[in-house]
Scaffold this motif. Structure first.
Motif, PDB file in Angstrom:
ATOM      1  N   VAL A 293       0.920  -1.305  -0.019  1.00 17.52           N
ATOM      2  CA  VAL A 293      -0.202   0.076   0.014  1.00 17.52           C
ATOM      3  C   VAL A 293       0.752   1.314  -0.009  1.00 17.52           C
ATOM      4  CG1 VAL A 293      -1.850  -1.145   1.059  1.00 17.52           C
ATOM      5  CG2 VAL A 293      -0.141  -0.006   2.581  1.00 17.52           C
ATOM      6  N   CYS A 294       2.322   1.300   0.104  1.00 20.82           N
ATOM      7  CA  CYS A 294       2.900   2.361   0.338  1.00 20.82           C
ATOM      8  C   CYS A 294       4.340   1.942  -0.223  1.00 20.82           C
ATOM      9  CB  CYS A 294       2.708   2.975   1.367  1.00 20.82           C
ATOM     10  SG  CYS A 294       3.197   2.039   2.874  1.00 20.82           S
ATOM     11  N   ASP A 295       5.303   2.844  -0.215  1.00 21.05           N
ATOM     12  CA  ASP A 295       6.736   2.490  -0.222  1.00 21.05           C
ATOM     13  C   ASP A 295       7.183   1.368   0.731  1.00 21.05           C
ATOM     14  OD1 ASP A 295      10.016   3.142   0.176  1.00 21.05           O
ATOM     15  OD2 ASP A 295       9.104   3.669  -1.862  1.00 21.05           O
ATOM     16  N   SER A 296       8.233   0.662   0.352  1.00 20.76           N
ATOM     17  CA  SER A 296       8.840  -0.466   1.221  1.00 20.76           C
ATOM     18  C   SER A 296       9.458   0.038   2.514  1.00 20.76           C
ATOM     19  CB  SER A 296       9.611  -1.439   0.519  1.00 20.76           C
ATOM     20  OG  SER A 296      10.733  -0.668  -0.252  1.00 20.76           O
ATOM     21  N   CYS A 297       9.826   1.411   2.468  1.00 26.86           N
ATOM     22  CA  CYS A 297      10.718   1.871   3.381  1.00 26.86           C
ATOM     23  C   CYS A 297       9.648   2.444   4.870  1.00 26.86           C
ATOM     24  CB  CYS A 297      11.556   2.957   3.165  1.00 26.86           C
ATOM     25  SG  CYS A 297      10.421   4.615   2.775  1.00 26.86           S
ATOM     26  N   LEU A 333       0.342  -3.973   3.848  1.00 26.59           N
ATOM     27  CA  LEU A 333      -0.661  -4.156   5.122  1.00 26.59           C
ATOM     28  C   LEU A 333      -0.522  -5.517   5.720  1.00 26.59           C
ATOM     29  CD1 LEU A 333      -3.144  -2.828   6.492  1.00 26.59           C
ATOM     30  CD2 LEU A 333      -4.361  -3.725   4.461  1.00 26.59           C
ATOM     31  N   ALA A 334      -0.158  -5.167   6.963  1.00 22.92           N
ATOM     32  CA  ALA A 334       0.255  -6.526   7.814  1.00 22.92           C
ATOM     33  C   ALA A 334      -0.802  -7.098   8.681  1.00 22.92           C
ATOM     34  CB  ALA A 334       1.557  -6.425   8.474  1.00 22.92           C
ATOM     35  N   SER A 335      -1.655  -5.985   9.336  1.00 23.42           N
ATOM     36  CA  SER A 335      -2.535  -6.239  10.462  1.00 23.42           C
ATOM     37  C   SER A 335      -3.647  -5.019  10.735  1.00 23.42           C
ATOM     38  CB  SER A 335      -1.990  -6.501  11.690  1.00 23.42           C
ATOM     39  OG  SER A 335      -2.683  -6.974  12.783  1.00 23.42           O
ATOM     40  N   ALA A 438      -2.153   9.701   0.335  1.00 23.07           N
ATOM     41  CA  ALA A 438      -1.118  10.253   0.869  1.00 23.07           C
ATOM     42  C   ALA A 438       0.009   9.548   1.374  1.00 23.07           C
ATOM     43  CB  ALA A 438      -1.652  11.331   2.008  1.00 23.07           C
ATOM     44  N   LEU A 439      -0.548   8.273   2.098  1.00 21.22           N
ATOM     45  CA  LEU A 439       0.263   7.380   2.245  1.00 21.22           C
ATOM     46  C   LEU A 439       1.219   6.831   1.241  1.00 21.22           C
ATOM     47  CD1 LEU A 439       1.099   5.599   4.843  1.00 21.22           C
ATOM     48  CD2 LEU A 439      -0.683   3.766   4.146  1.00 21.22           C
ATOM     49  N   ALA A 440       0.481   6.529   0.051  1.00 22.82           N
ATOM     50  CA  ALA A 440       1.214   5.938  -1.188  1.00 22.82           C
ATOM     51  C   ALA A 440       2.161   7.042  -1.749  1.00 22.82           C
ATOM     52  CB  ALA A 440       0.232   5.453  -2.143  1.00 22.82           C
TER      53      ALA A 440
END
Length: 483
Positions: A293-297, A333-335, A438-440
């Motif tokens: 859902v967004c950058d891996s950092c 998205l993990a939880s 915005a997150l992405a």
């Protein structure tokens, strides 16, 4: 603070056999699961205005909330008395609500029992908020010199200060929980907030600033170090704030400063990860579990384990141990944030996010301390990378649509960024955007994560204390509502 078990039984004038009897009554009426939540909270506050005590108060909230579950139906009732007759009446009321509607057999099996049981007694050695000095043992007269000292420290900072209002609010809650899995949990939760409002005047310009600090601590919280910290924050950047102007609006990059900017993360994104919104299909993230859902950092955490933090818990209001939960891990998205009901629905363990305002309310999934972890960028380099945009370090008055994720926040403090440098102070600006987008659109994350210790309160149906934070981040495109 975790006292001995008998202290809590005595406080609420109950015995374990009586608790078991109440649960039995609920089960005999057809409910699959039941729990009891006892609360005895002492509240106290003192307000200092113009150097004098303007108001103060003390009250106690006492009672028990009783919940019954049958399939996907919840029955809830409470009593302000904890004698057996009152509790039996409340138990029967809750059970009749839960069982009064015909339940589908498949659904009924879904919440037959909680996903996981949590036996064992609370451990005082693992307590996240021991009180060295119990607020209930401190006379109100001890608070006044503290507020007067804080006022004097602030007044000495700047001659333009014309008014100071200082408020100290404290509460201490004795809690006892029992459920149909025979889990017995108990603890004492302290919470205190020291806040000041400061009005400065320079010529015709008037500036109003507000600063607060809030912790799960006892009277030992009121140290000279804390007073100095609040006094310094109350007058920080006064000259810039008095010179602030409304900038030209439009689409542009926005750098969010470390710390209090985390309220945007909490409101615009965090609520969308609460499992009840997802279970009902109301969240934009309802079908995105396991997806990028967004950058891996980017790593976003909801944490109940920070010692003394306003959002800290030993266990939530369902007796589930608090933990540190990754909502987003390496951009995925993990939880979701779960209470017992949503955890059963998703067939996962609860995350310790079942929270309630008081015994009068049913527990629902709520955040605790929500923040983004640090990554590798230097904050100065993030600002230097922006040719034209704004830097924001304080927000207020946010509005969010949970389902769509659309948000609007008012900028309390910030600066223009021109050719990689902070220039004109700004105010009277709205930041408008969409939480998931915005997150992405975050393209840089600083190495300076800071959890803000202000007196944040989240108002999703019920008010609960929370905290928030984030490192410096760069969102490549948001709408800035200026001139």
């Amino acid at each position: 603070m975790i006292n001995i078990q008998q202290y809590y039984l005595d406080t609420f004038q109950v015995t374990v056999p009586e608790l078991e009897k109440i649960i039995g009554i609920i089960q005999d009426q057809g409910s699959n699961y039941a729990d009891l939540f006892f609360e005895n909270t002492s509240y106290r506050d003192l307000l200092l205005k113009d150097g004098e005590v303007s108001s103060g108060g003390f009250h106690v909230d006492y009672g028990v909330g009783i919940r019954a579950l049958k399939g996907d139906k919840t029955g809830y009732a409470y009593s302000e008395n904890t004698d057996m007759a009152s509790m039996v009446n409340a138990a029967k009321a809750a059970s009749s609500i839960a069982t009064g509607v015909r339940i589908n057999a498949t659904t009924a099996a879904m919440i037959d029992k909680p996903t996981k049981a949590y036996p064992g007694k609370p451990n005082p050695l693992a307590d996240r908020y021991p009180m060295l000095a119990d607020w209930r043992d401190c006379p109100t007269s001890d608070f006044l010199p503290i507020l007067q000292k804080l006022k004097a420290k602030i007044e000495a900072k700047d001659p333009r200060i014309i008014k100071i209002i200082a408020i100290l609010s404290t509460q201490v809650s004795d809690l006892l929980m029992f459920n149909s899995s025979y889990e017995l949990k108990y603890e004492t939760r302290p919470l205190a907030t020291l806040a000041v409002s400061v009005i400065c005047k320079s010529g015709e310009k008037v500036l109003n600033t507000h600063v607060s600090r809030s912790y799960r601590m006892g009277f030992e919280m009121l140290s000279d170090h804390l007073l100095d910290e609040i006094a310094e924050a109350a007058v920080r950047n006064i000259d810039d704030k008095l010179e602030a102007k409304r900038p030209k609006g439009g689409q542009m990059p926005v750098v969010l400063g470390a710390g209090a900017s985390g309220i945007l993360l909490h409101e615009a994104m965090g609520h969308a990860f609460e499992a009840d919104f997802n279970r009902k299909g109301q969240s934009i993230f309802a079908d995105k579990m396991g997806q990028k859902v967004c950058d891996s950092c980017i790593n976003v955490v909801d944490d109940g384990t920070i010692r003394g933090n306003r959002g800290a818990l030993n266990f939530d209001d369902e007796g589930v141990p608090a933990q540190r939960t990754y909502m987003i891990k390496d951009g995925v998205l993990a939880s979701y944030l779960h209470d017992r009901i949503s955890a059963k629905y998703y067939d996962v363990a609860p995350t310790g996010n079942g929270r309630r305002e008081s015994f009068r309310y049913n527990p629902i999934p709520r955040m605790r301390a929500t923040y983004m972890e640090s990554a590798g960028s230097q904050p100065a380099d993030i600002i230097a990378s922006v040719k034209k945009g704004i830097y924001v370090d304080e927000f207020t008055n946010g509005q969010v649509k949970i389902g769509e994720g659309d948000f609007t926040f008012y900028v309390k403090s910030g600066y223009l960024i021109e050719n990689g440098k902070l220039t004109q102070p700004i105010n009277d600006v709205n930041i408008i955007g969409n939480g998931p987008k915005a997150l992405a659109d975050i393209v840089a994350v600083g190495n300076d994560n800071k959890v803000d210790e202000s007196g944040w309160t989240c108002g999703k149906e019920q008010n609960v204390p929370v905290s928030c934070g984030m490192p410096t981040v760069l969102v490549k495109n948001l709408t800035v509502g200026g001139n």
